[in-house]
Design a protein around this motif. Structure first.
Motif, PDB file in Angstrom:
ATOM      1  N   PHE A 187       0.956 -18.528 -17.727  1.00  0.00           N
ATOM      2  CA  PHE A 187       2.366 -18.482 -17.309  1.00  0.00           C
ATOM      3  C   PHE A 187       2.946 -17.083 -17.575  1.00  0.00           C
ATOM      4  O   PHE A 187       3.612 -16.493 -16.721  1.00  0.00           O
ATOM      5  CB  PHE A 187       3.153 -19.551 -18.067  1.00  0.00           C
ATOM      6  N   TYR A 188       2.704 -16.566 -18.765  1.00  0.00           N
ATOM      7  CA  TYR A 188       3.193 -15.223 -19.097  1.00  0.00           C
ATOM      8  C   TYR A 188       2.500 -14.154 -18.254  1.00  0.00           C
ATOM      9  O   TYR A 188       3.149 -13.203 -17.783  1.00  0.00           O
ATOM     10  CB  TYR A 188       2.982 -14.924 -20.579  1.00  0.00           C
ATOM     11  N   ALA A 189       1.200 -14.289 -18.052  1.00  0.00           N
ATOM     12  CA  ALA A 189       0.444 -13.273 -17.323  1.00  0.00           C
ATOM     13  C   ALA A 189       0.938 -13.131 -15.888  1.00  0.00           C
ATOM     14  O   ALA A 189       0.949 -12.026 -15.329  1.00  0.00           O
ATOM     15  CB  ALA A 189      -1.043 -13.606 -17.342  1.00  0.00           C
ATOM     16  N   ARG A 190       1.340 -14.261 -15.264  1.00  0.00           N
ATOM     17  CA  ARG A 190       1.815 -14.208 -13.886  1.00  0.00           C
ATOM     18  C   ARG A 190       3.198 -13.581 -13.783  1.00  0.00           C
ATOM     19  O   ARG A 190       3.619 -13.192 -12.691  1.00  0.00           O
ATOM     20  CB  ARG A 190       1.856 -15.626 -13.297  1.00  0.00           C
ATOM     21  N   ARG A 191       3.878 -13.464 -14.903  1.00  0.00           N
ATOM     22  CA  ARG A 191       5.247 -12.939 -14.891  1.00  0.00           C
ATOM     23  C   ARG A 191       5.370 -11.556 -15.533  1.00  0.00           C
ATOM     24  O   ARG A 191       6.476 -11.118 -15.847  1.00  0.00           O
ATOM     25  CB  ARG A 191       6.182 -13.942 -15.585  1.00  0.00           C
ATOM     26  N   PHE A 192       4.261 -10.886 -15.694  1.00  0.00           N
ATOM     27  CA  PHE A 192       4.329  -9.509 -16.178  1.00  0.00           C
ATOM     28  C   PHE A 192       5.066  -8.639 -15.148  1.00  0.00           C
ATOM     29  O   PHE A 192       4.881  -8.822 -13.940  1.00  0.00           O
ATOM     30  CB  PHE A 192       2.928  -8.938 -16.399  1.00  0.00           C
ATOM     31  N   PRO A 193       5.864  -7.675 -15.612  1.00  0.00           N
ATOM     32  CA  PRO A 193       6.490  -6.728 -14.681  1.00  0.00           C
ATOM     33  C   PRO A 193       5.420  -5.959 -13.903  1.00  0.00           C
ATOM     34  O   PRO A 193       4.290  -5.815 -14.364  1.00  0.00           O
ATOM     35  CB  PRO A 193       7.289  -5.799 -15.604  1.00  0.00           C
ATOM     36  N   PRO A 194       5.748  -5.476 -12.704  1.00  0.00           N
ATOM     37  CA  PRO A 194       4.752  -4.799 -11.861  1.00  0.00           C
ATOM     38  C   PRO A 194       4.024  -3.648 -12.553  1.00  0.00           C
ATOM     39  O   PRO A 194       2.816  -3.472 -12.365  1.00  0.00           O
ATOM     40  CB  PRO A 194       5.577  -4.299 -10.672  1.00  0.00           C
ATOM     41  N   ASP A 195       4.764  -2.843 -13.356  1.00  0.00           N
ATOM     42  CA  ASP A 195       4.123  -1.703 -14.027  1.00  0.00           C
ATOM     43  C   ASP A 195       3.033  -2.168 -14.990  1.00  0.00           C
ATOM     44  O   ASP A 195       2.004  -1.498 -15.154  1.00  0.00           O
ATOM     45  CB  ASP A 195       5.166  -0.882 -14.803  1.00  0.00           C
ATOM     46  N   LEU A 196       3.255  -3.316 -15.624  1.00  0.00           N
ATOM     47  CA  LEU A 196       2.294  -3.832 -16.591  1.00  0.00           C
ATOM     48  C   LEU A 196       1.197  -4.650 -15.919  1.00  0.00           C
ATOM     49  O   LEU A 196       0.057  -4.672 -16.403  1.00  0.00           O
ATOM     50  CB  LEU A 196       3.022  -4.686 -17.633  1.00  0.00           C
ATOM     51  N   GLN A 197       1.521  -5.310 -14.805  1.00  0.00           N
ATOM     52  CA  GLN A 197       0.582  -6.235 -14.190  1.00  0.00           C
ATOM     53  C   GLN A 197      -0.736  -5.557 -13.808  1.00  0.00           C
ATOM     54  O   GLN A 197      -1.824  -6.048 -14.117  1.00  0.00           O
ATOM     55  CB  GLN A 197       1.212  -6.854 -12.936  1.00  0.00           C
ATOM     56  N   HIS A 198      -0.642  -4.406 -13.135  1.00  0.00           N
ATOM     57  CA  HIS A 198      -1.853  -3.705 -12.705  1.00  0.00           C
ATOM     58  C   HIS A 198      -2.674  -3.246 -13.911  1.00  0.00           C
ATOM     59  O   HIS A 198      -3.909  -3.386 -13.939  1.00  0.00           O
ATOM     60  CB  HIS A 198      -1.473  -2.513 -11.825  1.00  0.00           C
TER      61      HIS A 198
END
Length: 216
Positions: free
Chosen positions: A90-101
């Protein structure tokens, strides 16, 4: 031989009038250009302050986003540590774009079993948040615009200097008409011409703003 008095309609009177007329026109041009450059200076300083404000706002936003990213990543770690994979996803899918990549690259290196992997996704090369870069770019533009304002200030001061020299020309040409002796008048006229020439050189060697430039 005694200096001869000046007759009415003497050539020095005509020359004085010509010098005064030419000096007045050049002084008017210099004064107008000086006021235009003062306007350029004020505009540049105002824009520079605006860019500084935007830069500070972008930097504050970047700091806030970084704190939020650190908080959500910490929450992901806690969920993963407790074995709650559903909450971790749940948290991983909601990371901000800068952090997601950066997080995806970090996970691909298997950090939980690979000691060579970075400690956190924040240390991966792919973590390049846009906020600090935007703040730095705005700060750079603010510095450039401020330099433009400084240049406009120097040019405006230079036009004022030219106006001061031209005022000396007007003074010498004007006071020459008070004296009735030819030698005195010629001397003062020569000084007026010299000051006019120096003032003209100062004014016409400076950059000038045209109406088209100002409109652009």
């Amino acid at each position: 031989m005694a200096d001869e008095p000046v007759r009415n309609n003497d050539a020095t009177e005509i020359a004085n009038a010509v010098v005064i007329a030419i000096t007045g026109v050049i002084a008017a041009i210099g004064s107008y250009q000086g006021s235009l450059w003062e306007g350029q200076q004020a505009t540049a300083y105002s824009r520079s302050n605006s860019l500084r404000t935007e830069s500070n706002r972008a930097a504050d936003h970047a700091d806030t986003m970084k704190a939020a990213e650190a908080a959500v990543f910490s929450a992901w770690l806690n969920a993963r540590a407790t074995g709650d994979t559903r909450l971790a996803d749940f948290y991983a899918r909601r990371f901000p774009p800068d952090l997601q990549h950066a997080f995806n690259d970090w996970i691909n290196q298997e950090p939980l079993t690979n000691p060579a992997a970075p400690l956190t996704p924040f240390l991966t090369p792919s973590y390049r948040p846009a906020g600090p870069a935007l703040a730095a770019e705005l700060d750079r533009k603010a510095a450039e615009v401020f330099e433009e304002g400084q240049r406009a200030n120097h040019v405006s001061d230079a036009f004022a200097q030219g106006g001061t020299i031209l005022s000396l020309s007007l003074f010498f040409a004007g006071i020459a008409q008070v004296f009735r002796r030819r030698r005195v008048r010629v001397t003062l006229l020569f000084m007026a011409i010299l000051a006019c020439a120096l003032g003209a050189i100062r004014v016409f060697t400076l950059p000038m703003i045209t109406i088209m430039n100002q409109g652009g």
